[in-house]
Design an enzyme around this catalytic site. Structure first.
Site, PDB file in Angstrom:
ATOM      1  N   GLU A 129      -1.598   4.669   3.456  1.00 40.95           N
ATOM      2  CA  GLU A 129      -1.753   3.273   3.207  1.00 40.95           C
ATOM      3  C   GLU A 129      -3.066   2.840   3.045  1.00 40.95           C
ATOM      4  OE1 GLU A 129       0.143   4.506   5.520  1.00 40.95           O
ATOM      5  OE2 GLU A 129       2.190   4.145   4.801  1.00 40.95           O
ATOM      6  N   ASP A 164       0.711  -1.122  -0.014  1.00 49.77           N
ATOM      7  CA  ASP A 164      -0.103  -0.058   0.045  1.00 49.77           C
ATOM      8  C   ASP A 164       0.929   1.161  -0.053  1.00 49.77           C
ATOM      9  OD1 ASP A 164       1.156  -0.328   2.404  1.00 49.77           O
ATOM     10  OD2 ASP A 164      -0.897  -1.014   3.459  1.00 49.77           O
ATOM     11  N   HIS A 172      14.137   5.185  11.688  1.00 56.66           N
ATOM     12  CA  HIS A 172      13.740   5.335  10.443  1.00 56.66           C
ATOM     13  C   HIS A 172      14.592   6.561  10.061  1.00 56.66           C
ATOM     14  CE1 HIS A 172      11.579   6.161   6.751  1.00 56.66           C
ATOM     15  NE2 HIS A 172      11.005   5.022   6.735  1.00 56.66           N
ATOM     16  N   HIS A 195       7.323   4.641  12.563  1.00 54.13           N
ATOM     17  CA  HIS A 195       7.378   5.535  11.370  1.00 54.13           C
ATOM     18  C   HIS A 195       6.384   6.022  10.695  1.00 54.13           C
ATOM     19  CE1 HIS A 195       6.182   2.886   8.040  1.00 54.13           C
ATOM     20  NE2 HIS A 195       6.404   1.847   8.957  1.00 54.13           N
TER      21      HIS A 195
HETATM   22  C1  UD1 Z   1       6.988   4.410   3.155  1.00 53.67           C
HETATM   23  C2  UD1 Z   1       5.678   4.007   2.889  1.00 53.67           C
HETATM   24  C3  UD1 Z   1       5.027   3.318   4.216  1.00 53.67           C
HETATM   25  C4  UD1 Z   1       5.956   2.220   4.476  1.00 53.67           C
HETATM   26  C5  UD1 Z   1       7.168   2.708   4.625  1.00 53.67           C
HETATM   27  C6  UD1 Z   1       8.183   1.547   5.051  1.00 53.67           C
HETATM   28  C7  UD1 Z   1       4.393   5.548   1.424  1.00 53.67           C
HETATM   29  C8  UD1 Z   1       3.694   6.853   1.364  1.00 53.67           C
HETATM   30  N1  UD1 Z   1       5.106   5.299   2.683  1.00 53.67           N
HETATM   31  O1  UD1 Z   1       7.009   5.508   4.259  1.00 53.67           O
HETATM   32  O2  UD1 Z   1       3.645   2.877   3.558  1.00 53.67           O
HETATM   33  O3  UD1 Z   1       5.410   1.797   5.637  1.00 53.67           O
HETATM   34  O4  UD1 Z   1       7.754   3.290   3.684  1.00 53.67           O
HETATM   35  O5  UD1 Z   1       9.466   1.983   5.711  1.00 53.67           O
HETATM   36  O6  UD1 Z   1       4.680   5.083   0.407  1.00 53.67           O
HETATM   37  N2  UD1 Z   1      14.711   8.206   3.718  1.00 53.67           N
HETATM   38  C9  UD1 Z   1      15.807   8.077   3.701  1.00 53.67           C
HETATM   39  N3  UD1 Z   1      16.442   6.958   3.286  1.00 53.67           N
HETATM   40  C10 UD1 Z   1      15.671   5.973   3.140  1.00 53.67           C
HETATM   41  C11 UD1 Z   1      14.366   6.132   3.223  1.00 53.67           C
HETATM   42  C12 UD1 Z   1      13.640   7.134   3.525  1.00 53.67           C
HETATM   43  O7  UD1 Z   1      16.741   9.014   4.088  1.00 53.67           O
HETATM   44  O8  UD1 Z   1      16.116   4.726   2.396  1.00 53.67           O
HETATM   45  C13 UD1 Z   1      13.947   9.455   4.393  1.00 53.67           C
HETATM   46  C14 UD1 Z   1      13.917  10.496   3.343  1.00 53.67           C
HETATM   47  O9  UD1 Z   1      13.977  11.821   4.017  1.00 53.67           O
HETATM   48  C15 UD1 Z   1      12.459  10.455   3.005  1.00 53.67           C
HETATM   49  C16 UD1 Z   1      11.817  10.160   4.125  1.00 53.67           C
HETATM   50  O10 UD1 Z   1      12.596   9.273   4.868  1.00 53.67           O
HETATM   51  O11 UD1 Z   1      11.963  11.780   2.309  1.00 53.67           O
HETATM   52  C17 UD1 Z   1      10.353   9.454   4.043  1.00 53.67           C
HETATM   53  O12 UD1 Z   1      10.229   8.235   3.125  1.00 53.67           O
HETATM   54  P1  UD1 Z   1       8.813   8.082   2.550  1.00 53.67           P
HETATM   55  O13 UD1 Z   1       9.145   6.796   1.393  1.00 53.67           O
HETATM   56  O14 UD1 Z   1       8.122   9.224   1.650  1.00 53.67           O
HETATM   57  O15 UD1 Z   1       8.119   7.463   3.506  1.00 53.67           O
HETATM   58  P2  UD1 Z   1       8.201   6.289   4.587  1.00 53.67           P
HETATM   59  O16 UD1 Z   1       7.993   7.310   5.790  1.00 53.67           O
HETATM   60  O17 UD1 Z   1       9.565   5.558   4.506  1.00 53.67           O
HETATM   61  N1  UDP Z   2      13.343  -3.885   9.639  1.00 51.47           N
HETATM   62  C1  UDP Z   2      14.551  -3.971   9.238  1.00 51.47           C
HETATM   63  N2  UDP Z   2      15.111  -3.226  10.098  1.00 51.47           N
HETATM   64  C2  UDP Z   2      14.783  -2.415  10.868  1.00 51.47           C
HETATM   65  C3  UDP Z   2      13.427  -2.231  10.953  1.00 51.47           C
HETATM   66  C4  UDP Z   2      12.514  -3.080  10.393  1.00 51.47           C
HETATM   67  O1  UDP Z   2      14.987  -4.894   8.541  1.00 51.47           O
HETATM   68  O2  UDP Z   2      15.715  -1.691  11.619  1.00 51.47           O
HETATM   69  C5  UDP Z   2      12.419  -4.878   8.569  1.00 51.47           C
HETATM   70  C6  UDP Z   2      11.224  -5.575   9.482  1.00 51.47           C
HETATM   71  O3  UDP Z   2      11.597  -6.930   9.829  1.00 51.47           O
HETATM   72  C7  UDP Z   2      10.139  -5.618   8.410  1.00 51.47           C
HETATM   73  C8  UDP Z   2      10.183  -4.262   7.625  1.00 51.47           C
HETATM   74  O4  UDP Z   2      11.586  -3.827   7.825  1.00 51.47           O
HETATM   75  O5  UDP Z   2      10.268  -6.808   7.752  1.00 51.47           O
HETATM   76  C9  UDP Z   2       8.983  -3.396   8.189  1.00 51.47           C
HETATM   77  O6  UDP Z   2       9.327  -2.176   7.456  1.00 51.47           O
HETATM   78  P1  UDP Z   2       8.719  -0.849   7.792  1.00 51.47           P
HETATM   79  O7  UDP Z   2       8.384  -1.067   9.363  1.00 51.47           O
HETATM   80  O8  UDP Z   2       9.698   0.285   7.452  1.00 51.47           O
HETATM   81  O9  UDP Z   2       7.486  -0.681   7.132  1.00 51.47           O
HETATM   82  P2  UDP Z   2       5.841  -1.374   7.136  1.00 51.47           P
HETATM   83  O10 UDP Z   2       6.095  -2.866   7.329  1.00 51.47           O
HETATM   84  O11 UDP Z   2       5.465  -0.629   8.133  1.00 51.47           O
HETATM   85  O12 UDP Z   2       5.268  -1.084   5.825  1.00 51.47           O
END
Ligand code: UD1
Ligand code: UDP
Length: 384
Positions: free
Chosen positions: A133, A97, A242, A209
Site C-alpha cells: 500500500e 492504496d 478475511h 489481513h
Molecule cells: C486488499 C488490498 C489491501 C486492502 C484489502 C482490504 C491490495 C494489494 N491489497 O488486500 O490494500 O487493505 O484488500 O480488505 O490491493 N478473497 C476472497 N474473496 C474476496 C476477497 C478476497 O476469496 O471477496 C481472497 C482470495 O483468495 C484472494 C485473497 O483473498 O486471493 C487476497 O485478496 P487480495 O485482493 O489480493 O488482497 P487483500 O489481502 O484482500
Molecule cells: N469491515 C466489515 N466487516 C468485517 C470487517 C471489516 O464490514 O468483518 C469493514 C470495516 O468497517 C472497514 C472496512 O471493512 O470499513 C475495512 O476493510 P479492511 O480492513 O479489509 O481494509 P483496510 O481498511 O485495511 O484497507
C-alpha cells in the site's frame, strides 16, 4: 453535457469509502457517476454494493485465489482501458492504496484522463509497511491531478513532496460519511446480528489481513489472544476472518479450540459497525477500522509497528502495539483492569478523521476544477 466521473474500485474498503461520493454525485446535477469495479474482491464487495445500492456498469471480475500482485495489476490495466474509453469519462476517481487504485490511476493517466485521488497523502515513510500500500499510494500521487487529503497531516505530506497546494483539498475521510449513513439510516442496513454478543463480558474485536502480517506476525497475535483467553475465562473475542486462506489457516490453528473465541466470516458492514461500537477493545491492522473505531468511542490497539494514521494515536484513542505477544497481553490487560486508563482512551464522536461531509467536499472540488456548462462537452475543458 454532464461531467462524467468514472469511479473505479475493487475492494471492500474502497467501495465503503467511495459509496458516499457515488451517492453525492448521483444526487447532484451536471455530473454523472460511471461506476466501474475491477472485482478485485468478490464476496466482500457484493455486500457493500447491495448495502449502498451501488450498481457498477462494468465489472472486470479479476479476482482469482492466490493471485500475484503483478498479475492482478497487469490484468486491471489491460481490462480497464476499454470501459474508460467507451464510457468517455472526463475524470477518474480512485481511493486509497490498493492494486486497483494504482492500476486504475495508471490506466487513466496513460489515456490522459485526469485522476482524482481520494484519501491522498497517507505515508508511513517505510516502503514495505504496509506492503504494497505505501508503494501504491506513493505511485498514485504523481499520476493524480487532484488530491483529496483526509486530514491536514496528509495534506502536509503531499505539500512536502512538492504537490502544488492548488491541487490539494482537505476533505475529511469519506469513511466517516459512510459510517454516518449507516448509523442514520438503519432501514438501509437492517441490522440482523449474526454474532451473539456476550452481554457483561469484556469483548475484543479483532481483524488482521495485511500482507506484511502474514505468517509469523499473525501467529504471534493469535498466540497473544490464546494467552489472554487462558488467563481470563470471562474474556470473549470475535474475529471476522478475511477470506484469504493464508489468514484463516493461522487463526484456526491457534484459536479454534477456544470456546471463548468466535472465528467467523467477514461481517456485514452494518453489523461490524455495531460490534465495533459495543466491543470493549478493537485490535486491528486495518486502515478503515483505525478510523471508525475511535469515532465510535472504542479504543484501538493497532497490530502494526507504524501507522499512516497518526491522528488517532495523537488523540490518545489508538495505540501502536505491533505483534509482540507480551506487549499485546500487557496492553489489553492494562485496559481491561484499569478503568481510568480505559476511559482515557475513549473519545466518542472525535472528529480527527472527519465529520461526515467529505463526499460533499470532494464533489465541490471536482466542480471547481472542472466546471460544467450545459452546452459545452465537459471533456473540452480539461485543464489537466
Ligand atoms: C486488499 C488490498 C489491501 C486492502 C484489502 C482490504 C491490495 C494489494 N491489497 O488486500 O490494500 O487493505 O484488500 O480488505 O490491493 N478473497 C476472497 N474473496 C474476496 C476477497 C478476497 O476469496 O471477496 C481472497 C482470495 O483468495 C484472494 C485473497 O483473498 O486471493 C487476497 O485478496 P487480495 O485482493 O489480493 O488482497 P487483500 O489481502 O484482500
Ligand atoms: N469491515 C466489515 N466487516 C468485517 C470487517 C471489516 O464490514 O468483518 C469493514 C470495516 O468497517 C472497514 C472496512 O471493512 O470499513 C475495512 O476493510 P479492511 O480492513 O479489509 O481494509 P483496510 O481498511 O485495511 O484497507
Amino acid at each position: 453535457m454532464p461531467l462524467r466521473v468514472g469511479i473505479v474500485y475493487g475492494t471492500r474498503p474502497e467501495a465503503i469509502k467511495l459509496a458516499p461520493l457515488v451517492l453525492a454525485l448521483d444526487a447532484a446535477s451536471g455530473v454523472e457517476p460511471v461506476v466501474i469495479t475491477t472485482g478485485q474482491h468478490r464476496d466482500m464487495l457484493d455486500e457493500i454494493n447491495g448495502l449502498f445500492g451501488l450498481r457498477p456498469r462494468h465489472n472486470l471480475g479479476i479476482m482469482r485465489p492466490g493471485q500475484r500482485l503483478t498479475t492482478m495489476a497487469s490484468r486491471i490495466i489491460h481490462e480497464l482501458r476499454k470501459p474508460l474509453l467507451d464510457e468517455r469519462v472526463d475524470v477518474v476517481v480512485v481511493q486509497g492504496d490498493t492494486t486497483t487504485a494504482f492500476a486504475a490511476a495508471y490506466t487513466a493517466a496513460c489515456e490522459r484522463i485526469p485522476v482524482a485521488h481520494v484519501e491522498a497523502g497517507l505515508r508511513t515513510e517505510d516502503r514495505f509497511e504496509p506492503f504494497p500500500e505505501e508503494i501504491n499510494r506513493r505511485l498514485i500521487t504523481p499520476l493524480a491531478a487532484l488530491h483529496f487529503a483526509a486530514t491536514a497531516g496528509a495534506a502536509a505530506n503531499l505539500l512536502a513532496e512538492g504537490v502544488p497546494s492548488d491541487d490539494v483539498y482537505v476533505t475529511g475521510n469519506t469513511v466517516i460519511d459512510a459510517l454516518h449513513l449507516v448509523l442514520a439510516h438503519p432501514g438501509r442496513a437492517a441490522y440482523h446480528p449474526s454474532v451473539p454478543f456476550a452481554e457483561g463480558h469484556p469483548t475484543l474485536l479483532l481483524t488482521m489481513h495485511r500482507r506484511e502480517s502474514w505468517g509469523a506476525p499473525m501467529a504471534r497475535v493469535a498466540a497473544a489472544v490464546a494467552e489472554l483467553c487462558r488467563a481470563r475465562p470471562a474474556l470473549r473475542c470475535v474475529i471476522p476472518l478475511h477470506p484469504n486462506p493464508d489468514v484463516r489457516r493461522v487463526f484456526h490453528r491457534h484459536l479454534s479450540s477456544f470456546a471463548q473465541v468466535l472465528l467467523c466470516e467477514p461481517l456485514r458492514y452494518a453489523e461490524f459497525i455495531h460490534l465495533m461500537h459495543r466491543a470493549t477493545l478493537v485490535l486491528t491492522d486495518s486502515g478503515g477500522v483505525q478510523e471508525e473505531a475511535p469515532t465510535l468511542g472504542t479504543p484501538v490497539l493497532v497490530l502494526r509497528d507504524r501507522t499512516e494514521r497518526p491522528e488517532g494515536v495523537a488523540a490518545g484513542c489508538a495505540r501502536l502495539v505491533g505483534t509482540d505477544p507480551a506487549l499485546i497481553v500487557k496492553e489489553v490487560g492494562r485496559l481491561l483492569d484499569d478503568p481510568r486508563a480505559y476511559e482515557a482512551m475513549r473519545r466518542p464522536g472525535i472528529t480527527c478523521y472527519g465529520n461526515g461531509d467529505a463526499a460533499a467536499r470532494c464533489l465541490a472540488a471536482l466542480r471547481e476544477r472542472w466546471p460544467c456548462s450545459p452546452d459545452e462537452p465537459a471533456g473540452l475543458r480539461m485543464s489537466r
